[in-house]
Write a protein that holds these residues in place. Structure first.
Motif, PDB file in Angstrom:
ATOM      1  N   ALA A  28      67.621  -9.603   2.028  1.00 47.74           N
ATOM      2  CA  ALA A  28      67.909 -10.750   1.173  1.00 47.74           C
ATOM      3  C   ALA A  28      68.366 -11.918   2.027  1.00 47.74           C
ATOM      4  O   ALA A  28      69.324 -11.787   2.805  1.00 47.74           O
ATOM      5  CB  ALA A  28      68.979 -10.381   0.147  1.00 47.74           C
ATOM      6  N   PRO A  29      67.724 -13.086   1.931  1.00 46.71           N
ATOM      7  CA  PRO A  29      68.023 -14.171   2.861  1.00 46.71           C
ATOM      8  C   PRO A  29      69.387 -14.808   2.655  1.00 46.71           C
ATOM      9  O   PRO A  29      70.092 -15.115   3.622  1.00 46.71           O
ATOM     10  CB  PRO A  29      66.894 -15.176   2.613  1.00 46.71           C
ATOM     11  N   LEU A  30      69.812 -15.029   1.392  1.00 46.38           N
ATOM     12  CA  LEU A  30      71.054 -15.753   1.149  1.00 46.38           C
ATOM     13  C   LEU A  30      72.286 -15.006   1.659  1.00 46.38           C
ATOM     14  O   LEU A  30      73.129 -15.603   2.338  1.00 46.38           O
ATOM     15  CB  LEU A  30      71.196 -16.079  -0.335  1.00 46.38           C
ATOM     16  N   PRO A  31      72.459 -13.695   1.367  1.00 44.75           N
ATOM     17  CA  PRO A  31      73.605 -12.992   1.953  1.00 44.75           C
ATOM     18  C   PRO A  31      73.590 -12.994   3.474  1.00 44.75           C
ATOM     19  O   PRO A  31      74.648 -13.100   4.104  1.00 44.75           O
ATOM     20  CB  PRO A  31      73.467 -11.564   1.399  1.00 44.75           C
ATOM     21  N   LEU A  32      72.397 -12.903   4.069  1.00 43.16           N
ATOM     22  CA  LEU A  32      72.315 -12.907   5.520  1.00 43.16           C
ATOM     23  C   LEU A  32      72.737 -14.260   6.084  1.00 43.16           C
ATOM     24  O   LEU A  32      73.491 -14.333   7.070  1.00 43.16           O
ATOM     25  CB  LEU A  32      70.897 -12.554   5.968  1.00 43.16           C
ATOM     26  N   VAL A  33      72.266 -15.347   5.475  1.00 43.57           N
ATOM     27  CA  VAL A  33      72.665 -16.689   5.920  1.00 43.57           C
ATOM     28  C   VAL A  33      74.169 -16.880   5.764  1.00 43.57           C
ATOM     29  O   VAL A  33      74.848 -17.419   6.645  1.00 43.57           O
ATOM     30  CB  VAL A  33      71.883 -17.763   5.148  1.00 43.57           C
ATOM     31  N   ALA A  34      74.708 -16.433   4.625  1.00 43.88           N
ATOM     32  CA  ALA A  34      76.147 -16.563   4.397  1.00 43.88           C
ATOM     33  C   ALA A  34      76.940 -15.784   5.440  1.00 43.88           C
ATOM     34  O   ALA A  34      77.952 -16.265   5.964  1.00 43.88           O
ATOM     35  CB  ALA A  34      76.487 -16.080   2.988  1.00 43.88           C
ATOM     36  N   TYR A  35      76.481 -14.585   5.756  1.00 47.86           N
ATOM     37  CA  TYR A  35      77.161 -13.780   6.777  1.00 47.86           C
ATOM     38  C   TYR A  35      77.141 -14.500   8.129  1.00 47.86           C
ATOM     39  O   TYR A  35      78.156 -14.554   8.836  1.00 47.86           O
ATOM     40  CB  TYR A  35      76.482 -12.418   6.892  1.00 47.86           C
ATOM     41  N   LEU A  36      76.002 -15.048   8.502  1.00 51.67           N
ATOM     42  CA  LEU A  36      75.902 -15.743   9.785  1.00 51.67           C
ATOM     43  C   LEU A  36      76.801 -16.977   9.818  1.00 51.67           C
ATOM     44  O   LEU A  36      77.392 -17.302  10.857  1.00 51.67           O
ATOM     45  CB  LEU A  36      74.445 -16.143  10.048  1.00 51.67           C
ATOM     46  N   VAL A  37      76.918 -17.665   8.690  1.00 55.94           N
ATOM     47  CA  VAL A  37      77.804 -18.829   8.624  1.00 55.94           C
ATOM     48  C   VAL A  37      79.254 -18.411   8.856  1.00 55.94           C
ATOM     49  O   VAL A  37      79.989 -19.042   9.634  1.00 55.94           O
ATOM     50  CB  VAL A  37      77.649 -19.541   7.267  1.00 55.94           C
ATOM     51  N   VAL A  38      79.675 -17.334   8.196  1.00 54.96           N
ATOM     52  CA  VAL A  38      81.048 -16.853   8.365  1.00 54.96           C
ATOM     53  C   VAL A  38      81.337 -16.545   9.825  1.00 54.96           C
ATOM     54  O   VAL A  38      82.334 -17.008  10.399  1.00 54.96           O
ATOM     55  CB  VAL A  38      81.288 -15.604   7.494  1.00 54.96           C
ATOM     56  N   GLN A  39      80.460 -15.769  10.446  1.00 59.30           N
ATOM     57  CA  GLN A  39      80.726 -15.330  11.813  1.00 59.30           C
ATOM     58  C   GLN A  39      80.632 -16.484  12.816  1.00 59.30           C
ATOM     59  O   GLN A  39      81.391 -16.523  13.790  1.00 59.30           O
ATOM     60  CB  GLN A  39      79.767 -14.198  12.206  1.00 59.30           C
ATOM     61  N   TRP A  81      83.997 -20.883   1.704  1.00 62.52           N
ATOM     62  CA  TRP A  81      85.413 -21.115   1.960  1.00 62.52           C
ATOM     63  C   TRP A  81      85.694 -21.240   3.453  1.00 62.52           C
ATOM     64  O   TRP A  81      86.425 -22.132   3.889  1.00 62.52           O
ATOM     65  CB  TRP A  81      86.237 -19.964   1.380  1.00 62.52           C
ATOM     66  N   THR A  82      85.122 -20.356   4.245  1.00 59.52           N
ATOM     67  CA  THR A  82      85.384 -20.390   5.687  1.00 59.52           C
ATOM     68  C   THR A  82      84.883 -21.681   6.303  1.00 59.52           C
ATOM     69  O   THR A  82      85.584 -22.318   7.114  1.00 59.52           O
ATOM     70  CB  THR A  82      84.713 -19.183   6.368  1.00 59.52           C
ATOM     71  N   LEU A  83      83.676 -22.097   5.946  1.00 57.96           N
ATOM     72  CA  LEU A  83      83.112 -23.324   6.490  1.00 57.96           C
ATOM     73  C   LEU A  83      83.902 -24.546   6.052  1.00 57.96           C
ATOM     74  O   LEU A  83      84.213 -25.436   6.862  1.00 57.96           O
ATOM     75  CB  LEU A  83      81.652 -23.444   6.062  1.00 57.96           C
ATOM     76  N   ALA A 233      97.588 -20.770   4.908  1.00 56.56           N
ATOM     77  CA  ALA A 233      97.407 -21.527   3.662  1.00 56.56           C
ATOM     78  C   ALA A 233      96.107 -21.144   2.970  1.00 56.56           C
ATOM     79  O   ALA A 233      96.046 -21.060   1.734  1.00 56.56           O
ATOM     80  CB  ALA A 233      97.436 -23.028   3.957  1.00 56.56           C
ATOM     81  N   ALA A 234      95.054 -20.907   3.758  1.00 56.15           N
ATOM     82  CA  ALA A 234      93.786 -20.480   3.164  1.00 56.15           C
ATOM     83  C   ALA A 234      93.924 -19.121   2.495  1.00 56.15           C
ATOM     84  O   ALA A 234      93.413 -18.899   1.385  1.00 56.15           O
ATOM     85  CB  ALA A 234      92.703 -20.433   4.238  1.00 56.15           C
ATOM     86  N   VAL A 235      94.621 -18.189   3.139  1.00 58.03           N
ATOM     87  CA  VAL A 235      94.820 -16.859   2.553  1.00 58.03           C
ATOM     88  C   VAL A 235      95.612 -16.961   1.258  1.00 58.03           C
ATOM     89  O   VAL A 235      95.249 -16.350   0.238  1.00 58.03           O
ATOM     90  CB  VAL A 235      95.534 -15.941   3.567  1.00 58.03           C
ATOM     91  N   VAL A 236      96.699 -17.744   1.266  1.00 57.04           N
ATOM     92  CA  VAL A 236      97.527 -17.879   0.075  1.00 57.04           C
ATOM     93  C   VAL A 236      96.733 -18.513  -1.067  1.00 57.04           C
ATOM     94  O   VAL A 236      96.802 -18.079  -2.228  1.00 57.04           O
ATOM     95  CB  VAL A 236      98.791 -18.700   0.389  1.00 57.04           C
TER      96      VAL A 236
END
Length: 306
Positions: A28-39, A81-83, A233-236
């Motif tokens: 699935a392309p979208l989860p893979l792209v999202a994973y790469l963005v996070v990392q 969120w991470t980006l 702050a992001a975690v909270v």
């Protein structure tokens, strides 16, 4: 470890983690792209704060965290969120027009990856808290009032640009709303719904415990107070306002970034090696859960094993 070696090592870990995600969820392309963005964000942010050893350690924790590689829902929201948090942090550290535009671009991508407008209010709240924290951690030669004003203006410019883009594209878009789909016949609703076999697979833990443990035992340095506060702050914010798919996946990259301090050069060698052993143990547990999840046969539409 040099910066170039750190980027190469981090990229290799990201590729290995992406292969695990493909095994868990398919191609699935979208989860893979999202994973790469996070990392990619974890690697870059960790490199800016810690240097190569801490960045590679943070990527190793995030890339093989059970919630991320097991294919649980919400990876798009985690990426958004991470980006957005990284872009906001860098913009408030050095407010410029370019970073303000980057906030708009990151916010737009966060909405696309997250698939929900429920991220908007938490991100706006996070922007305000981060601006106050930036002013509170200003250096002696910086005037806190000016720092706060510049940060708020830059954030407002970025989010204002995003609101303008959403207004223009939303006015031109003719895609059906969710309520429109719910009023369609059952056949249309089934076509719009995700397939039954797209359910999360794997034995992911509710939260990656190793990053949490290392983050709790990390050394705290005054020179990192701004970045540390940005991650906390992001975690909270995520705990108070969970994104679509839950908070466990979204907070994992921030705990991994906090844990990157475990590889500080000033720490004893045994402590750094122990942190590395915990990372290896987490990777093995995540892979074991992934294989165990794939061993369970999928169920058909009536809930029976195929």
């Amino acid at each position: 470890m040099t910066e170039r070696t750190g980027y190469l090592s981090g990229a290799a870990l990201i590729v290995a983690g992406a292969a695990c995600l493909v095994v868990a969820r398919g191609a699935a392309p979208l989860p893979l792209v999202a994973y790469l963005v996070v990392q990619a964000v974890v690697l870059r942010w960790g490199m800016l704060v810690y240097g190569a050893p801490g960045a590679v350690g943070a990527v190793a924790l995030s890339a093989f965290a059970p919630p991320l590689i097991a294919g649980d829902g919400g990876i798009g929201a985690a990426a958004g969120w991470t980006l957005a948090a990284f872009t906001l942090s860098r913009c408030l550290l050095d407010p410029t027009v370019q970073w303000a535009l980057a906030i708009a671009a990151a916010g737009l991508l966060a909405l696309v990856l997250g698939g929900s407008h429920s991220l908007v209010v938490p991100l706006l709240s996070y922007s305000a808290v981060l601006a106050l924290w930036r002013a509170a951690t200003a250096e002696r030669w910086e005037r806190r009032g000016r720092v706060l004003q510049a940060g708020l203006v830059a954030a407002a410019a970025g989010w204002g640009t995003l609101a303008l883009l959403l207004g223009v594209f939303g006015h031109c878009s003719h895609l059906p709303e969710v309520d429109d789909i719910s009023r369609r016949p059952a056949s249309v609703q089934l076509a719009a719904a995700p397939p039954a076999d797209a359910a999360p697979r794997g034995g992911a833990a509710p939260v990656a415990l190793v990053p949490l443990l290392l983050a709790a035992l990390r050394p705290w340095r005054p020179q990192r107070r701004y970045s540390d506060g940005a991650w906390i702050a992001a975690v909270v914010t995520l705990l108070l306002a969970p994104p679509p798919g839950g908070w466990a996946m979204a907070v994992t990259p921030f705990f991994a970034l906090l844990a990157g301090a475990s590889w500080d050069a000033a720490r004893p060698l045994w402590a750094r090696r122990a942190a590395g052993a915990l990372v290896a143990a987490q990777a093995l547990v995540g892979l074991a859960g992934l294989l165990a999840g794939r061993a369970v046969p999928p169920a058909d539409g009536q809930g029976r094993a195929a």
